[in-house]
Scaffold this motif. Sequence first.
Motif, short mmCIF file in Angstrom:
data_model
loop_
_atom_site.label_atom_id
_atom_site.label_comp_id
_atom_site.label_asym_id
_atom_site.label_seq_id
_atom_site.Cartn_x
_atom_site.Cartn_y
_atom_site.Cartn_z
N VAL A 629 -6.62 -9.68 -0.99
CA VAL A 629 -5.29 -9.68 0.14
C VAL A 629 -3.91 -9.11 -0.78
CG1 VAL A 629 -3.87 -10.72 1.52
CG2 VAL A 629 -6.06 -11.58 1.33
N GLU A 630 -3.64 -7.88 -0.48
CA GLU A 630 -2.28 -7.53 -0.85
C GLU A 630 -1.47 -7.33 0.08
OE1 GLU A 630 -2.71 -3.34 -2.30
OE2 GLU A 630 -3.37 -2.46 -0.43
N PHE A 631 -0.07 -7.26 -0.13
CA PHE A 631 1.19 -7.39 0.85
C PHE A 631 1.61 -5.85 0.81
CE2 PHE A 631 0.39 -11.52 -0.62
CZ PHE A 631 0.58 -12.48 0.51
N GLY A 632 1.93 -5.46 2.03
CA GLY A 632 2.34 -4.08 2.16
C GLY A 632 3.83 -3.87 1.75
N SER A 633 4.10 -2.62 1.96
CA SER A 633 5.43 -2.01 1.32
C SER A 633 6.50 -2.71 2.16
CB SER A 633 5.59 -0.42 1.48
OG SER A 633 5.25 -0.40 2.73
N PHE A 634 6.39 -3.47 2.95
CA PHE A 634 7.24 -4.30 3.74
C PHE A 634 6.83 -5.56 4.74
CE2 PHE A 634 5.48 -0.91 6.24
CZ PHE A 634 4.94 -1.33 7.47
N LEU A 665 6.34 -14.95 -3.02
CA LEU A 665 6.33 -13.31 -3.30
C LEU A 665 7.53 -12.93 -3.98
CD1 LEU A 665 4.78 -12.30 0.10
CD2 LEU A 665 3.54 -12.69 -1.62
N ALA A 666 7.27 -11.99 -4.53
CA ALA A 666 8.61 -11.28 -5.59
C ALA A 666 8.13 -9.67 -5.49
CB ALA A 666 8.45 -11.60 -6.93
N GLU A 667 9.20 -9.09 -5.23
CA GLU A 667 9.26 -7.58 -5.07
C GLU A 667 8.59 -7.06 -6.46
OE1 GLU A 667 11.63 -3.83 -3.10
OE2 GLU A 667 12.66 -5.54 -3.90
N ASN A 668 7.84 -6.27 -6.58
CA ASN A 668 7.13 -5.71 -7.69
C ASN A 668 7.95 -4.80 -8.46
OD1 ASN A 668 4.72 -6.13 -9.66
ND2 ASN A 668 4.56 -4.02 -9.09
N SER A 669 8.38 -3.72 -7.80
CA SER A 669 9.43 -2.91 -8.30
C SER A 669 10.84 -3.33 -8.88
CB SER A 669 9.96 -1.82 -7.03
OG SER A 669 10.58 -2.73 -6.26
N LYS A 670 11.05 -4.31 -8.76
CA LYS A 670 12.30 -5.13 -9.40
C LYS A 670 11.83 -6.48 -9.88
CE LYS A 670 15.58 -2.02 -8.59
NZ LYS A 670 16.29 -1.40 -9.65
N PRO A 671 11.06 -6.54 -11.14
CA PRO A 671 10.60 -7.99 -11.67
C PRO A 671 11.71 -8.45 -12.06
CG PRO A 671 9.99 -6.03 -13.02
CD PRO A 671 10.66 -5.28 -11.88
N GLU A 672 12.81 -8.10 -12.46
CA GLU A 672 14.05 -8.88 -13.10
C GLU A 672 14.92 -9.27 -12.18
OE1 GLU A 672 15.22 -4.51 -12.53
OE2 GLU A 672 13.28 -5.56 -13.47
N GLN A 680 4.51 -17.52 5.24
CA GLN A 680 3.11 -17.89 5.74
C GLN A 680 2.24 -16.94 6.06
OE1 GLN A 680 3.00 -21.16 4.91
NE2 GLN A 680 3.26 -22.35 6.77
N LEU A 681 0.96 -17.08 5.29
CA LEU A 681 -0.05 -15.88 5.81
C LEU A 681 -1.12 -16.38 6.56
CD1 LEU A 681 -1.43 -13.09 5.21
CD2 LEU A 681 -2.25 -14.14 3.08
N PRO A 682 -1.21 -16.24 7.71
CA PRO A 682 -2.38 -16.57 8.45
C PRO A 682 -3.73 -15.93 8.26
CG PRO A 682 -0.50 -15.73 10.10
CD PRO A 682 -0.46 -15.38 8.60
N LEU A 683 -4.62 -16.97 8.14
CA LEU A 683 -6.00 -16.30 7.78
C LEU A 683 -6.43 -15.27 8.81
CD1 LEU A 683 -7.89 -19.20 6.11
CD2 LEU A 683 -6.96 -17.29 4.95
N SER A 684 -6.08 -15.55 10.03
CA SER A 684 -6.49 -14.55 11.39
C SER A 684 -6.29 -13.26 10.79
CB SER A 684 -5.97 -14.94 12.41
OG SER A 684 -4.55 -15.21 12.50
N SER A 685 -5.16 -13.03 10.09
CA SER A 685 -4.62 -11.69 9.79
C SER A 685 -5.36 -11.10 8.65
CB SER A 685 -3.04 -11.51 9.40
OG SER A 685 -2.84 -12.29 8.27
N VAL A 716 -1.89 -6.67 4.48
CA VAL A 716 -1.36 -7.27 5.46
C VAL A 716 0.17 -7.07 5.52
CG1 VAL A 716 -2.75 -9.04 5.60
CG2 VAL A 716 -0.96 -9.56 4.04
N SER A 717 0.74 -7.23 6.62
CA SER A 717 2.27 -7.38 6.73
C SER A 717 2.66 -8.51 7.36
CB SER A 717 3.10 -6.13 7.20
OG SER A 717 2.62 -5.98 8.62
N ILE A 718 3.57 -9.51 7.04
CA ILE A 718 3.70 -10.71 7.50
C ILE A 718 5.25 -10.24 8.53
CG2 ILE A 718 4.63 -12.96 7.35
CD1 ILE A 718 3.28 -12.82 4.31
N GLU A 719 4.87 -10.59 9.65
CA GLU A 719 5.65 -10.09 10.90
C GLU A 719 7.13 -11.14 10.93
OE1 GLU A 719 5.96 -7.48 12.56
OE2 GLU A 719 4.09 -6.66 11.72
N SER A 720 6.98 -12.43 10.96
CA SER A 720 7.87 -13.43 11.31
C SER A 720 7.90 -14.59 10.35
CB SER A 720 7.74 -14.07 12.79
OG SER A 720 6.47 -14.51 13.18
N GLN A 721 6.78 -15.25 9.86
CA GLN A 721 6.69 -16.19 9.10
C GLN A 721 7.06 -15.94 7.90
OE1 GLN A 721 6.00 -19.70 10.31
NE2 GLN A 721 6.49 -18.64 12.42
#
Length: 815
Positions: A629-634, A665-672, A680-685, A716-721
């Motif tokens: 599972v990877e988290f998208g660009s947004f 989660l942390a934004e990878n482009s700015k590790p500092e 919250q990541l639903p397994l259904s997604s 995946v992209s988490i919409e609201s949670q």
Amino acid sequence: MPGGRKEALQGAAAAAMPAFRQVGEKQLPQEIIFMAWSPKRDLIALANQVGEVLLHRLANFQRVWSLPPSETTGKEVTALAWRPDGKILAFGLADMKRVVLCDAEKPESLHSFSVEAPITYMHWMEVTEENSVLTSFFHAEDESNLLLPKLPALPKNFSTTAKIFSEEKSDEIMKLMGDVRLNALVLGSHSGFIEIYAYGMYKIATVTGVAGSCLGLCLSSDLKSLSVVTKVEISPESEPEITYFQFDTSLLSTYLPEVTRMARKFTHISTLLQYIKLSLTCMCEAWEEILMQMDSRLTKFVQEKNTTTSVQDEFMQLLLWGKASLELQGLLMSQLTVKGLKKLGQSMESSYSSIQKLVISHLQSGSEALLYHLSELKGMASWKQKYESLGLDVTGIEEAITAVGAFILKANELLQVIDSSMKNFKAFFRWLYVAMLRMSEEHVPPELNKMTQKDITFVADFLTEHFNEAPELYNRKGKYFNVERVGQYLKDEDDELVSPPNTEGNQWFNFLQNGSHLKESPLLFPYYPQKSLHFVKRRMEEIIDQCLQKPADVIGKSILQAVCVPLYKASRSEDSAPQLYKLPFLWNDKASNLHYVLFTMLENSISKIYILRRHTDISRSANNGILAVEFGSFLNNSINESSSASFYSCLDAHFYDDETITVILAENSKPEGKERILAQLPLSSVYTKETQELEFAWNSGQRLDEQVDDIPTCTVSIESQWRVLENMKAQYVAVNGIRKVSCVLSSNLRHVRVFEMDVEDDGEAEEEEEDETAQHAGVEQEESCLSVDNHNSSACVSAAERSDETGGQESSLDT
């Protein structure tokens, strides 16, 4: 993070803010290394770096109690686990190699036991399988309560038990029994062995041959399999491998009703042994030092006197002629005194009385209950079709029953000694009291002045028996006399009795000694006239432990490795950094009987989540697989669709429930950067129709990280949670889906925030923003602490301590 991007993220968060409501925030004085939510109440247990265990309430993160480290209990906490009913908290102590069970109501140990190696992980599970045989057993469990009298509560007027039993009803020892339904505390250690303790009390399985140090484990709720993740050291030069093992525990599953009955009996027995131990401790406290004052004063008299006359002769002369030597008068009048003699007599009578009551009401009641449960266990062991496979041994149980009988005999012997000593001392003190009144020329009451020839003979016999100098005791802790007979039974350091009971002329004793057939009869309990009560108790405990150890060995040998999957190589540099939770993390889906292993691996500097899914039934291959599972660009499609180069790495993840994963989660482009996100990541997604159709060809000869390109990946992209954690360098999270709460911990391990995860949006967002604005000044102080030297950092901690002392008042659990 660019300003426009940050504002867009914050704006989206405000517009699509989920029901994550912050309910508490605190700076803590010590670094937190473990967190565990209670499964039934809004309480979280914490363990810090100095070895303190704390309990906090969800509301405002208010502290309920704290259990400080000590030299006797230990200072290095390495694992935490709650009993499924939330009433008992277990924690492992590495420096003492012990596991402690603590009552959630107050910071006191209810029970503890030793382990062979320091515990690195523990998991407390409850069996959820329904079974008609088990159901009838649950309803019949009260039989022992109907047949046996209720054990009397342990007295609170002794220091040892007062520390444990501080409530009005001092029956906390019975809390260890818990619910009738089987639950098991599973322990994993550094040295590659795993132990399973039924009800957290008695060991029912020892699994050996597990490679590596345990990082996580999970026993399935149907008892069919045990999943373990370990760190395996291949060689000193190479990096250790993180490996997943799955063990077949089908013997426990097949014999679930029998295992439950047997484990219940084991726990009854273990609880009763604890009860007897505490009762004996109370008896030792009742036997006070004042009981030895007569011995010590007579010893001093013998050392200082110049005459060659023995002490026995001195007292005999006083008895026969009514006159005492000047030296004896000096001993009696200056060191003992009339008032002191009277006080000593009252104290000895009171102490003897307390010991007598404890023997009758506690030792005998506990021992009889122990005999009952061991006899039932013997009956179970005789049913070989059911219990032979589990290792119950009739011969071993018979030896345990015999050992309990020997302990009961020794307790009865102590009762006789107490009764005899009370009569002897009463007569002796009465005579000596009158003699001292005459020496001081005081009035002697008429009722005390009468002394028959029979009384004189009785005191003479007492003096002959007790005041005769014992040269063999001269080098034994400075003793010269053996005046007090009860203490020899209670002193733990002496196995042999100084003055064993006189068995000469006892017809029954001689009959048994001379009858060769009766000596070996299983119907007669052995008698140890030369041994102390403590010796017989220790022997009883050793035999019972040995008897109940065999099932653990037999069941442990039946648990065999079925699956071994090397996951990835671990970096040695991580060992030096403080870590709260180490992925992989195991989860047991009770609904579908699946094991999920959740872990992260770095790929192109991005930390992805990997979900390994295995069925608890080893023979089945369905639903087994792995998914990345990877988290998208947004996180929200409305933020910025053009920022496709940005990715998010997972810092920590836990199963919230069987349908959701909670992630930091942390934004990878700015590790500092300081921005962190709680989501919250639903397994259904993740487990959609498309991903379930994807197959991964396992290559058992390679580690999983070497096959990473072939693993199906879901973006995946988490919409609201989700929620931005402002002004907090969040690193770890602990969750409880049953109570719908989470606790986020910063990377410096001292700043926590608590959230209610699933609440309705009732217009409190504005209040939260105001609260957060007021808290930012204090929270920014923590962030500045991360970039300054240790001296400034300790100043920040001192400020946090003052804040904790003023605002963290301890509260009760009456909610």
